[in-house]
Design an enzyme around this catalytic site. Structure first.
Site, PDB file in Angstrom:
ATOM      1  CG  HIS A 120      -0.649   1.155   3.323  1.00 12.02           C
ATOM      2  ND1 HIS A 120      -1.141   1.747   4.464  1.00 12.02           N
ATOM      3  CD2 HIS A 120       0.187   0.173   3.745  1.00 12.02           C
ATOM      4  CE1 HIS A 120      -0.613   1.163   5.521  1.00 12.02           C
ATOM      5  NE2 HIS A 120       0.183   0.206   5.117  1.00 12.02           N
TER       6      HIS A 120
ATOM      7  NE  ARG B 197       0.990   9.657  -9.538  1.00 16.34           N
ATOM      8  CZ  ARG B 197      -0.047   9.253  -8.820  1.00 16.34           C
ATOM      9  NH1 ARG B 197      -1.271   9.502  -9.265  1.00 16.34           N
ATOM     10  NH2 ARG B 197       0.101   8.642  -7.669  1.00 16.34           N
TER      11      ARG B 197
END
Length: 704
Positions: free
Chosen positions: A246, A304
């Site tokens: 993932h 971010r």
């Protein structure tokens, strides 16, 4: 930008603190240097000699190695800001980059957070709240349960309503942490428990949501930027579909195979998502693109700068860290939407310390040898570690990033492949050869990407390891023979020069080099005979491997161009081969004889690396009898240096095949070890919280 507008421009900060480590800290420092902004680094005790520490103008130690005691200590970072006079903090990615409490505490201390507003972090950090916001903003979302009820049985009911397969995701998650795919009902509770545990460790919040798992998805994300004046733009999209565990390993921009209409729609939806939370600074809106229906759904927003931001920089010719500093200083975005270019294509390959052939499990240890390709206008090497650095078990296994640009996708991929061929590492396992294979895969070249790409093309990406060519084995033996020969004075006035290839009694110098060739768990010993016939000239005979006949080479010219370079001419072909010896530490005791072997790492055609083992002498092996006997015992062993998270069995317990026995954590990722067959636990050799080395027997199971 007009003269009037330029006159109103606010000055950038004089000094910033980077609350991170590794390549992203180095990346921020490079832009700050360019702009004349001073930098302050923070580091843990094990990072004292790290690259980012040496690059910064100032550096402060903030605690022991575990990130919870150093890089996650808000109070210590704020204290360093006050002591150093840093006006703002760049959080990089990971660690405190999406921590609303950190941003809030910085504001209280009068320090600027180079990131979005606190409320945007909170709203987008909650996967359930973010989906409600996106739905209201007209951004499509994946079907699922995003409520507050965390009862295990209730969540299972929701999963059954959605229908399997489902995806369990940490509400506050990111970076693949706290994320588990569940294909069948009976695996749901184990996966839920593991997801919650990872979420608590990574985000101090174990809440999860459950949503439909799309079978053939792509991961397409849009880079957005907002300023304090209400402006929001998108800087095109990236495709990050090819992942393992993932987590992304290769990214590209723009995404291949999208129509211009879909591309425009993605950008518009991403901008709408950012405006819905009054976003400021760099952010990424991530979408799941369904290959079967060509529809896309909002997945999450990362508040971010992303690891893969360099591919966007390559196609837009913009410095996104500079954009961050401009926005945080109160200036408007450098470009408006219709001014943002899109030039060519770019790829980023992440170089990880991990073993792809062992389920991509992370590795740790020193970078004994590191040689990287030469950067150019079309090639960036974003690195945070040099030769001699040590990759620690406490942090992410990312070593560096290779970023390639071309006029189109084909050219960019060609630049990337060549760079990966020239990237050489010795000292720990890396994914470099896997990335080379991936970048050369025909389906990847065609742009047929999806998040299950590695599983779908597993056999092609992990071909059987073939025996090395005799020419390669001859070069390895020549390297050993030349390296180990005594230094000879080749002055023409010395009578010894004419005796270079001979011993007293007229014997030709003959060296037998013993190698072990490792094929998975199988070891094949063989020999190479080296005969020195004249100064710099050799005959070599290679013992056949896998039943093949011996191969003889005559009149080979060979010399050491450097301690790691063999120059040779075999069959009229001149070759320069990089060979790096990895010798055991001098303090390895004889009782650890299996660890005293020397490993020869040979970099040859197209950057391939072959590792040969020079075994220790038999007399030394005889001293390690007890250790060898213990190593032969069958048991469940630690696949890499790890911390024991949970021990699920006790001595005397009966276990079934597939039952969870021990849960480990390394580099912020959990690994579940299961019993390979039915049996009885004879002994347990570890305890919760213990740091265990690679290869340590954790549980012994009697399967008779």
């Amino acid at each position: 930008m007009s003269v009037e507008h330029d006159a109103q421009r606010k000055p950038l900060f004089n000094k910033i603190l980077i609350a991170n480590r590794g390549e992203i800290a180095c990346r921020v420092i490079r832009t700050a240097r360019k702009l004349g902004v001073k930098t302050v680094a923070v580091y843990s005790e094990v990072d004292e000699n790290a690259m980012h520490v040496k690059m910064a103008d100032e550096a402060y130690c903030i605690g022991p190695a575990p990130s919870a005691e150093s890089y996650l200590r808000v109070d210590k970072i704020i204290d360093v800001c006050k002591r150093s006079g840093a006006q703002a903090v760049h959080p990089g990615y990971g660690f405190l980059s999406e921590n609303a409490t950190f941003a809030r505490e910085l504001a209280k201390a009068g320090i600027v957070f180079i990131g979005p507003p606190v409320q945007a972090i909170i709203s987008m950090g909650s996967k359930s709240e973010s989906k409600d916001i996106m739905t209201n903003a007209g951004v499509p979302c994946v079907p699922g349960y995003h409520g507050t009820n965390q009862d295990s049985s209730f969540l299972l009911e929701q999963a059954e309503k959605i229908t399997f397969p489902v995806l369990i995701k940490a509400v506050m998650g990111g970076g693949g942490k706290g994320m588990k795919v569940v294909h069948k009902r009976e695996d749901f509770f184990d996966a839920l428990e593991s997801a919650k545990r990872e979420a608590m460790k990574s985000f101090s919040d174990d809440r999860v949501l459950v949503e439909k798992y799309i079978v053939r998805p792509r991961h397409v994300e849009v880079q957005v930027f907002g300023d304090q004046h209400g402006n929001v733009v998108s800087l095109w999209e990236r495709d990050c579909s090819v992942q393992r565990r993932h987590q992304k390993i290769i990214e590209e921009a723009p995404a291949p195979g999208l129509s211009e209409e879909t591309r425009a729609d993605l950008g518009a939806k991403a901008v709408a998502a950012a405006k819905a939370v009054n976003y400021e600074g760099a952010g990424t809106v991530e979408f799941i693109y369904d290959n079967d229906t060509s529809k896309f759904y909002f997945m999450e927003m990362n508040t971010r700068l992303q690891v893969e931001h360099p591919v966007t920089e390559m196609i837009t010719k913009q410095d996104l860290v500079q954009w961050q500093l401009e926005v945080a200083s109160g200036n408007p975005l450098p470009l408006q939407q219709d001014e943002i270019p899109r030039v060519g294509h770019a790829f980023e390959a992440r170089i990880y310390a991990e073993n792809p052939r062992n389920n991509f499990l992370p590795d740790v240890g020193p970078l004994l040898y590191l040689s990287t390709p030469e950067p150019s206008e079309n090639l960036r090497i974003e690195e945070g570690f040099k030769a001699g650095s040590k990759i620690e078990v406490f942090y992410d296994p990312l070593i560096s990033k290779v970023v390639a640009h071309g006029r189109d996708r084909t050219e960019a991929l060609r630049v990337l492949r060549k760079a990966l061929e020239e990237y050489h590492v010795v000292g720990l396992s890396t994914n470099i050869q896997f990335l080379r294979t991936l970048a050369g895969n025909e389906d990847f070249i065609e742009g047929s990407v999806e998040t299950a790409f590695i599983d779908k093309h597993f056999d092609a990406l992990f071909p059987p390891i073939s025996a090395p060519e005799p020419e390669l084995l001859a070069q390895a033996a020549l390297f050993v023979a030349l390296r180990d020969q005594p230094v000879v004075n080749n002055s023409t006035t010395s009578p010894w020069a004419s005796l270079y290839a001979r011993r007293f009694g007229s014997d030709v110098y003959h060296r037998i080099v013993q190698f072990n060739l490792e094929h998975g768990e199988e070891t094949k010993p063989f020999q190479v005979h080296v005969y020195s016939t004249d100064v710099g000239r050799f005959d070599v005979e290679v013992e056949g491997v896998d039943g093949a006949p011996n191969t003889k080479f005559t009149s080979i010219n060979a010399s050491l161009a450097s301690p790691t370079q063999l120059s040779s001419t075999i069959g009229n072909q001149k070759r320069t081969t990089t060979i790096v010896s990895q010798r055991p530490p001098p303090d390895v005791p004889a009782s650890h004889a299996p660890n005293t072997a020397e490993r020869m790492h040979i970099f040859h055609s197209e950057g391939q690396k072959t590792t040969l083992v020079i075994p220790p002498p038999k007399w030394l092996l005889s001293l390690g009898g007890e250790v060898l006997e213990a190593a032969a015992k069958k048991g469940i062993r630690a696949p890499m240096p790890s911390v024991v998270v949970e021990v699920k069995v006790n001595a005397g317990d009966k276990v079934k095949k597939g039952q969870v026995v021990v849960v480990l954590e390394s580099m912020k990722t959990e690994t579940v070890l299961r019993a390979e067959r039915d049996g009885v636990v004879l002994s347990v050799g570890c305890k919760k919280g213990e740091m265990v080395p690679e290869g340590k027997e954790l549980v012994e199971i009697d399967t008779e």
